[in-house]
Design a protein around this motif. Sequence first.
Motif, short mmCIF file in Angstrom:
data_model
loop_
_atom_site.label_atom_id
_atom_site.label_comp_id
_atom_site.label_asym_id
_atom_site.label_seq_id
_atom_site.Cartn_x
_atom_site.Cartn_y
_atom_site.Cartn_z
N ARG A 198 0.80 -1.22 0.00
CA ARG A 198 0.00 0.00 0.00
C ARG A 198 0.84 1.28 0.00
NH1 ARG A 198 -3.27 -0.38 5.39
NH2 ARG A 198 -1.13 -0.49 6.14
N GLY A 199 1.85 1.31 0.84
CA GLY A 199 2.74 2.48 0.84
C GLY A 199 2.24 3.69 1.59
N ASN A 214 2.92 4.61 4.63
CA ASN A 214 4.04 5.25 5.35
C ASN A 214 4.94 6.01 4.40
OD1 ASN A 214 4.18 4.70 8.37
ND2 ASN A 214 3.61 2.68 7.56
N ALA A 238 9.70 0.94 4.38
CA ALA A 238 8.37 1.40 4.81
C ALA A 238 7.35 0.35 4.37
CB ALA A 238 8.07 2.77 4.22
N GLY A 239 7.26 -0.72 5.16
CA GLY A 239 6.39 -1.82 4.76
C GLY A 239 7.06 -2.68 3.69
N MET A 242 8.51 -6.05 2.93
CA MET A 242 8.28 -7.32 3.62
C MET A 242 9.25 -8.41 3.16
SD MET A 242 5.99 -6.17 5.56
CE MET A 242 5.25 -7.57 6.38
N ILE A 272 10.41 0.53 9.76
CA ILE A 272 9.29 0.68 10.70
C ILE A 272 8.64 -0.67 10.90
CG2 ILE A 272 7.68 1.46 8.87
CD1 ILE A 272 6.51 3.24 11.32
N HIS A 273 8.43 -1.00 12.18
CA HIS A 273 7.89 -2.31 12.53
C HIS A 273 6.67 -2.12 13.43
CE1 HIS A 273 7.87 -6.60 13.33
NE2 HIS A 273 7.69 -6.31 14.60
N PRO A 274 5.59 -2.87 13.17
CA PRO A 274 4.35 -2.63 13.90
C PRO A 274 4.25 -3.38 15.24
CG PRO A 274 3.94 -4.17 12.14
CD PRO A 274 5.39 -3.80 12.04
C1 GAR Z 1 3.02 -0.95 8.35
O1 GAR Z 1 2.11 -1.19 9.38
C2 GAR Z 1 4.42 -1.31 8.78
O2 GAR Z 1 4.67 -1.07 10.14
C3 GAR Z 1 4.47 -2.79 8.49
O3 GAR Z 1 3.77 -2.93 7.28
C4 GAR Z 1 2.79 -1.89 7.18
C5 GAR Z 1 2.98 -1.22 5.85
O4 GAR Z 1 1.92 -0.35 5.60
N1 GAR Z 1 5.81 -3.27 8.38
C6 GAR Z 1 6.16 -4.50 8.69
O5 GAR Z 1 5.37 -5.32 9.09
C7 GAR Z 1 7.64 -4.79 8.54
N2 GAR Z 1 7.97 -6.03 9.14
P1 GAR Z 1 2.07 0.72 4.42
O6 GAR Z 1 2.47 -0.07 3.17
O7 GAR Z 1 0.69 1.30 4.29
O8 GAR Z 1 3.09 1.71 4.82
#
Ligand code: GAR
Length: 207
Positions: free
Chosen positions: A11-12, A14, A84-85, A87, A105-107
């Motif tokens: 999604r992106g 962050n 930023a997300g 994986m 960033i880690h949730p």
């Molecule tokens: C976020 O919640 C981030 O913390 C998490 O993925 C999501 C990405 O959202 N990251 C992890 O789980 C890393 N291990 P986004 O694509 O909307 O930013």
Amino acid sequence: MKNIVILISGRGSNMQAIVNTAIPNAKVVAVLSNNPNAAGLAWAAEHGIATAALNHKDFANRMDFDRAMMQLIDEYAPDLVVLAGFMRILTPEFCAHYENRCINIHPSLLPSFTGLHTHQRALDEGCRISGCTIHFVTEVLDNGAIIAQGVVPILDNDTADDIATRVLKVEHQLLPQAVADFISGNLKIVGKRVIKSNQVDDSVTLL
Ligand code: GAR
């Protein structure tokens, strides 16, 4: 001007939070992904940012993918790489190459709940709080020096999705701030600790 390269897998949101924040002396020069269908790539392209995807499935092994990704990233001469997300687990070679200039960033509130399904695991453990962590990337998964953490409550009727939604709002505040702190040279790594030269008492966000 400092160059920022952002890596995403989906999604992106962050990444969008960083782009939408006017960070002095910084420019997001590229948004890259391991997933050609990552929704965030289209958003970045619409906002005039260079984008590219390297599908990890096209590579024989993790090392080959990481080396190709490093080559691509380095075309943009990054001062900072932001996961930023993103994986993908990264190889020690990748982590060493971007040592002290790559953040994630880690949730969850690290060191609790490294890896996946963090909010469900926090619920299953009966935690009353959850949150997110921004940290420098090292070869040990979700284990580098912590830059900032944000905290949210876990309420009685919460699902994992409810917690994720609550935490994501904090992520969108915390990540641009951490990027700005890095860019302005405010972060100093001392062992496993990060010392902020401009520190005010805001490193824990209580909502
Ligand atoms: C976020 O919640 C981030 O913390 C998490 O993925 C999501 C990405 O959202 N990251 C992890 O789980 C890393 N291990 P986004 O694509 O909307 O930013």
